[in-house]
Write a protein that holds these residues in place. Structure first.
Motif, short mmCIF file in Angstrom:
data_model
loop_
_atom_site.label_atom_id
_atom_site.label_comp_id
_atom_site.label_asym_id
_atom_site.label_seq_id
_atom_site.Cartn_x
_atom_site.Cartn_y
_atom_site.Cartn_z
N HIS A 225 0.78 -1.11 0.18
CA HIS A 225 0.04 -0.12 -0.02
C HIS A 225 0.84 1.32 0.23
CE1 HIS A 225 -3.58 2.70 0.83
NE2 HIS A 225 -2.89 3.11 2.08
N THR A 226 1.89 1.33 0.97
CA THR A 226 2.76 2.48 0.86
C THR A 226 3.68 2.50 -0.27
OG1 THR A 226 3.00 2.34 3.53
CG2 THR A 226 4.79 3.38 2.10
N LEU A 227 4.10 1.34 -1.19
CA LEU A 227 4.56 1.48 -2.34
C LEU A 227 3.94 1.97 -3.31
CD1 LEU A 227 7.65 0.46 -3.36
CD2 LEU A 227 6.40 -1.52 -4.25
N ASP A 228 2.44 1.67 -3.50
CA ASP A 228 1.71 2.13 -4.48
C ASP A 228 1.34 3.45 -4.02
OD1 ASP A 228 1.05 -0.04 -5.72
OD2 ASP A 228 -0.24 -0.79 -4.62
N HIS A 229 1.60 4.16 -3.03
CA HIS A 229 1.33 5.47 -2.76
C HIS A 229 2.45 6.30 -3.30
CE1 HIS A 229 1.03 9.17 -0.05
NE2 HIS A 229 2.35 8.79 0.37
N ALA A 230 3.58 5.80 -2.79
CA ALA A 230 4.91 6.59 -3.47
C ALA A 230 4.90 6.43 -5.00
CB ALA A 230 6.07 5.78 -2.61
N ALA A 231 4.68 5.37 -5.55
CA ALA A 231 4.90 5.51 -7.11
C ALA A 231 3.76 6.29 -7.63
CB ALA A 231 4.28 3.85 -7.43
N GLU A 232 2.62 6.35 -7.20
CA GLU A 232 1.51 7.19 -7.69
C GLU A 232 2.01 8.77 -7.59
OE1 GLU A 232 -1.87 9.64 -8.17
OE2 GLU A 232 -0.88 9.38 -6.24
N ARG A 233 2.49 9.00 -6.44
CA ARG A 233 3.01 10.67 -6.25
C ARG A 233 4.12 10.88 -7.08
NH1 ARG A 233 -1.41 9.35 -3.52
NH2 ARG A 233 -2.19 11.04 -1.97
N ILE A 234 5.07 9.94 -7.23
CA ILE A 234 6.36 10.16 -8.21
C ILE A 234 5.93 10.45 -9.32
CG2 ILE A 234 8.39 9.17 -8.79
CD1 ILE A 234 8.60 7.92 -6.14
N ALA A 235 4.68 9.37 -9.89
CA ALA A 235 4.19 9.56 -11.42
C ALA A 235 3.60 10.71 -11.63
CB ALA A 235 3.09 8.29 -11.30
N ARG A 236 3.02 11.33 -10.60
CA ARG A 236 2.31 12.69 -10.97
C ARG A 236 3.47 13.80 -11.06
NH1 ARG A 236 -1.97 14.00 -5.85
NH2 ARG A 236 -3.43 12.06 -6.31
N ALA A 237 4.59 13.74 -10.23
CA ALA A 237 5.85 14.63 -10.95
C ALA A 237 6.21 14.30 -12.05
CB ALA A 237 6.77 14.58 -9.57
N LEU A 238 6.52 13.17 -12.33
CA LEU A 238 7.12 12.86 -13.71
C LEU A 238 6.16 13.33 -14.66
CD1 LEU A 238 8.78 9.40 -12.99
CD2 LEU A 238 9.90 11.69 -12.97
N ARG A 239 4.96 12.92 -14.59
CA ARG A 239 4.05 13.28 -15.80
C ARG A 239 4.13 14.69 -15.97
NH1 ARG A 239 0.96 14.59 -19.23
NH2 ARG A 239 -1.11 13.92 -19.53
N VAL A 240 4.36 15.73 -15.24
CA VAL A 240 4.78 17.22 -15.55
C VAL A 240 6.18 17.32 -16.27
CG1 VAL A 240 5.32 19.28 -14.65
CG2 VAL A 240 3.43 17.93 -13.49
N LEU A 241 7.22 16.43 -15.87
CA LEU A 241 8.49 16.60 -16.29
C LEU A 241 8.35 16.04 -17.97
CD1 LEU A 241 10.64 15.63 -13.45
CD2 LEU A 241 10.29 17.82 -14.40
N VAL A 242 7.61 14.93 -17.93
CA VAL A 242 7.61 14.31 -19.42
C VAL A 242 7.14 15.25 -20.52
CG1 VAL A 242 6.21 12.96 -20.84
CG2 VAL A 242 7.28 11.95 -18.75
#
Length: 321
Positions: A225-242
């Motif tokens: 659950h915590t790993l999914d939480h981290a992955a989802e938040r990191i993906a949000r940041a990367l979405r902007v950078l992409v």
């Protein structure tokens, strides 16, 4: 520990020293003709003040210099704190009593040119060099969260030279308050402290990062659950950078980032779920240097000199030493 480190490319310089000053430890690597002859990690004492920590750093540097059999040509320092042009600490949230103190002073007896760079920025440069990627984003997750952006083979520095503070991209406006004062920064939700707290809430009892890593390895539901939480938040940041810089590769490292082996794959999947149709996505993977990318970046800074942080092409230019 000794050995060769070809990916940092010391260019045959006679004597170099790389130092990574982090929130919980200091790592040092002394190199002679491209070979590491001394490597040591020293943890900051839990109860030490800035003066005693400065003395510890000075002694550690002296030991590393002694292993070279002569003064190093140059010392590259990857620094977690913000350091001004004169080497004084401007801010260091994890060690506030260092503010106003010289970070250059512990190196004064080395007889070498000393260059400072942001630890996460240097990590990104080391990862770009190691992977041969001219367009790369590096994310380091540990005590804090930092990043480095390389575009077209050059470091993205921005107007004031401090671009790439990925840890302060806001990914959850209603999230916890970051030490910078803003609410919902990436650092506030996926740093070691933040993920340990999230895991503790999911598990129902206080949890350390070591227990989180072990839980992920065992596929415990609370850790997943915590790993999914981290992955989802990191993906949000990367979405902007992409959309902004179109990296071909993303590497995830730092002490905790490197320890969470499934994290890059989980981030890649979350990023793919939000991609615009027809838009290419970067390859997301673990840092080549694992938890040591900042130290590798410090070695690169020692090798190439100040042009490395001034926008020099990472693959075409090298400082003579």
């Amino acid at each position: 520990m000794t050995g060769t480190y070809p990916s940092t490319d010391t260019g045959g310089a006679s004597r170099l020293l790389a130092v990574d000053i982090g929130g919980t430890k200091v790592a040092l690597r002394a190199m002679a003709a491209g070979v590491a002859v001394h490597e040591r990690t020293v943890r900051w004492p839990a109860d030490g003040d800035a003066a005693s920590q400065s003395d510890l750093l000075e002694a550690s540097v002296a030991d590393a210099v002694a292993s070279l059999g002569g003064a190093p040509v140059r010392i590259g320092v990857a620094a977690a704190p913000n350091v001004d042009a004169d080497g004084y600490v401007v801010s260091w949230p994890n060690r506030p009593d260092w503010v106003g103190r010289s970070l250059r002073a512990p190196f004064a007896g080395s007889g070498a040119e000393v260059l400072f760079g942001d630890d996460a920025t240097l990590a990104g440069l080391a990862e770009a060099r190691a992977t041969g990627s001219r367009d790369l984003v590096h994310l380091g997750i540990g005590t804090g969260v930092g990043g480095g952006l390389v575009s077209g083979g050059r470091l993205l520095t921005g107007a004031w030279g401090t671009a790439g503070e990925l840890g302060h991209l806001v990914v959850d406006p209603q999230g916890p308050r970051c030490r910078c004062g803003t609410r919902g920064c990436l650092q506030a939700v996926v740093s070691a402290e933040a993920l340990a707290a999230h895991a503790g809430a999911a598990r129902g009892l206080p949890t350390t990062t070591a227990e989180l890593v072990a839980g992920v390895e065992r596929s415990e539901p609370w850790a997943e659950h915590t790993l999914d939480h981290a992955a989802e938040r990191i993906a949000r940041a990367l979405r902007v950078l992409v959309e902004l810089v179109q990296p071909a590769r993303v590497t995830i490292g730092g002490g905790l980032g490197a320890a969470l082996a499934p994290l890059p794959g989980r981030v890649a999947r979350r990023l793919a779920e939000t991609a615009r149709p027809g838009r290419p996505l970067p390859e997301v993977g673990p840092a080549v240097h694992g938890p040591h990318s900042s130290l590798a970046g410090a070695a690169l800074l020692a090798t190439q000199g100040p042009t490395l942080l001034g926008g020099a092409h990472l693959f075409h230019e090298r400082s003579a030493t």
